[in-house]
Scaffold this motif. Structure first.
Motif, short mmCIF file in Angstrom:
data_model
loop_
_atom_site.label_atom_id
_atom_site.label_comp_id
_atom_site.label_asym_id
_atom_site.label_seq_id
_atom_site.Cartn_x
_atom_site.Cartn_y
_atom_site.Cartn_z
N VAL A 60 -5.10 -0.14 7.17
CA VAL A 60 -4.10 0.92 7.16
C VAL A 60 -4.75 2.16 7.73
O VAL A 60 -5.84 2.56 7.29
CB VAL A 60 -3.58 1.22 5.73
CG1 VAL A 60 -2.59 2.37 5.75
CG2 VAL A 60 -2.94 -0.01 5.13
N ASP A 61 -4.11 2.75 8.72
CA ASP A 61 -4.63 3.97 9.32
C ASP A 61 -3.45 4.89 9.63
O ASP A 61 -2.56 4.51 10.40
CB ASP A 61 -5.41 3.65 10.59
CG ASP A 61 -6.05 4.88 11.21
OD1 ASP A 61 -6.33 5.85 10.48
OD2 ASP A 61 -6.27 4.87 12.44
N SER A 96 4.93 0.49 10.54
CA SER A 96 4.83 1.86 10.05
C SER A 96 5.31 1.89 8.61
O SER A 96 6.40 1.41 8.31
CB SER A 96 5.70 2.79 10.90
OG SER A 96 5.21 2.85 12.21
N LEU A 97 4.48 2.43 7.74
CA LEU A 97 4.79 2.50 6.31
C LEU A 97 5.20 3.92 5.94
O LEU A 97 4.68 4.88 6.51
CB LEU A 97 3.58 2.09 5.48
CG LEU A 97 2.99 0.72 5.75
CD1 LEU A 97 1.74 0.51 4.91
CD2 LEU A 97 4.00 -0.38 5.48
N ILE A 106 -3.31 -1.30 -1.73
CA ILE A 106 -2.79 -2.44 -0.97
C ILE A 106 -3.79 -3.58 -1.10
O ILE A 106 -5.00 -3.38 -1.03
CB ILE A 106 -2.58 -2.06 0.51
CG1 ILE A 106 -1.46 -1.01 0.62
CG2 ILE A 106 -2.25 -3.29 1.35
CD1 ILE A 106 -1.27 -0.46 2.02
N SER A 107 -3.28 -4.80 -1.31
CA SER A 107 -4.16 -5.96 -1.43
C SER A 107 -3.61 -7.10 -0.58
O SER A 107 -2.43 -7.11 -0.23
CB SER A 107 -4.29 -6.40 -2.89
OG SER A 107 -3.03 -6.78 -3.40
N ALA A 108 -4.48 -8.06 -0.24
CA ALA A 108 -4.07 -9.18 0.61
C ALA A 108 -4.78 -10.45 0.19
O ALA A 108 -5.92 -10.41 -0.27
CB ALA A 108 -4.36 -8.87 2.07
N THR A 109 -4.08 -11.58 0.37
CA THR A 109 -4.66 -12.91 0.14
C THR A 109 -4.22 -13.82 1.28
O THR A 109 -3.21 -13.57 1.94
CB THR A 109 -4.19 -13.53 -1.19
OG1 THR A 109 -2.76 -13.64 -1.19
CG2 THR A 109 -4.64 -12.70 -2.38
N TYR A 110 -4.98 -14.87 1.52
CA TYR A 110 -4.65 -15.86 2.55
C TYR A 110 -4.78 -17.25 1.94
O TYR A 110 -5.87 -17.67 1.55
CB TYR A 110 -5.59 -15.72 3.74
CG TYR A 110 -5.33 -16.70 4.87
CD1 TYR A 110 -4.17 -16.62 5.62
CD2 TYR A 110 -6.24 -17.70 5.17
CE1 TYR A 110 -3.92 -17.51 6.65
CE2 TYR A 110 -6.01 -18.60 6.20
CZ TYR A 110 -4.85 -18.49 6.94
OH TYR A 110 -4.60 -19.38 7.97
N LEU A 119 2.12 -4.42 -1.22
CA LEU A 119 2.20 -2.99 -0.95
C LEU A 119 2.82 -2.31 -2.16
O LEU A 119 4.05 -2.28 -2.31
CB LEU A 119 3.06 -2.73 0.29
CG LEU A 119 2.63 -3.49 1.56
CD1 LEU A 119 3.78 -3.61 2.53
CD2 LEU A 119 1.45 -2.80 2.18
N PRO A 120 1.99 -1.75 -3.05
CA PRO A 120 2.55 -1.12 -4.25
C PRO A 120 3.25 0.20 -3.92
O PRO A 120 2.85 0.92 -3.01
CB PRO A 120 1.33 -0.88 -5.14
CG PRO A 120 0.15 -0.95 -4.24
CD PRO A 120 0.54 -1.74 -3.03
N ILE A 121 4.29 0.49 -4.68
CA ILE A 121 5.02 1.75 -4.51
C ILE A 121 4.25 2.85 -5.22
O ILE A 121 3.79 2.66 -6.34
CB ILE A 121 6.45 1.62 -5.05
CG1 ILE A 121 7.20 0.55 -4.24
CG2 ILE A 121 7.18 2.95 -5.03
CD1 ILE A 121 8.56 0.19 -4.77
#
Length: 147
Positions: A60-61, A96-97, A106-110, A119-121
């Motif tokens: 995220v940038d 775009s967030l 923010i977390s991710a798994t595969y 994507l938490p609020i």
């Protein structure tokens, strides 16, 4: 949450004119995804079958979520291809967030060829109670409407 990309169609036409046919080993197709809201977070699921998990990059940038991955086919030296329909190469998707997302969590798994990004609020974007003051009476509390 997402903005329209006005250059997407123009990029597709340019790739076709320059000889890169979508879906070839040189130009993989898009990264199909689903996105939904579940309570106090969004979940993005992107299909990336056969991708090396070490090549996946989620970043995220400046409010832009970028998903990158690489899929390689076995070396094609000394082989004669009979059919070649599986896509290989680099995949990238950008979204775009809004500032209603808690970028720090923010977390991710595969798993099983699916990249899942949570994507938490952000707290500031969640509904909350607002106290109403008055004269001579106890304050009343009302609930703010959901977004």
């Amino acid at each position: 949450m997402l903005r329209f990309d006005p250059f997407h169609d123009l990029d597709s036409v340019a790739r076709q004119l320059l000889g890169e046919t979508p879906g070839t080993a040189r130009a993989p197709r898009f990264m199909p995804m689903d996105m939904f809201r579940a309570g106090d977070h969004y979940v993005l699921n992107a299909d990336l079958p056969g991708v090396d998990p070490g090549s996946i990059d989620v970043s995220v940038d400046n409010g832009t979520l970028t998903l990158r991955a690489q899929r390689s086919l076995p070396g094609d030296e000394h082989v004669e291809w009979v059919a070649s329909e599986r896509f290989a190469g680099s995949y990238m998707r950008q979204l775009s967030l809004s500032d209603a997302i808690d970028f720090d969590n923010i977390s991710a798994t595969y798993n099983d060829g699916v990249l899942s990004v949570t994507l938490p609020i952000a707290e500031k974007a969640k509904p909350r109670r607002i106290s109403i003051g008055g004269t001579g009476k106890a304050p009343k509390t009302i609930e703010a409407g959901k977004q």
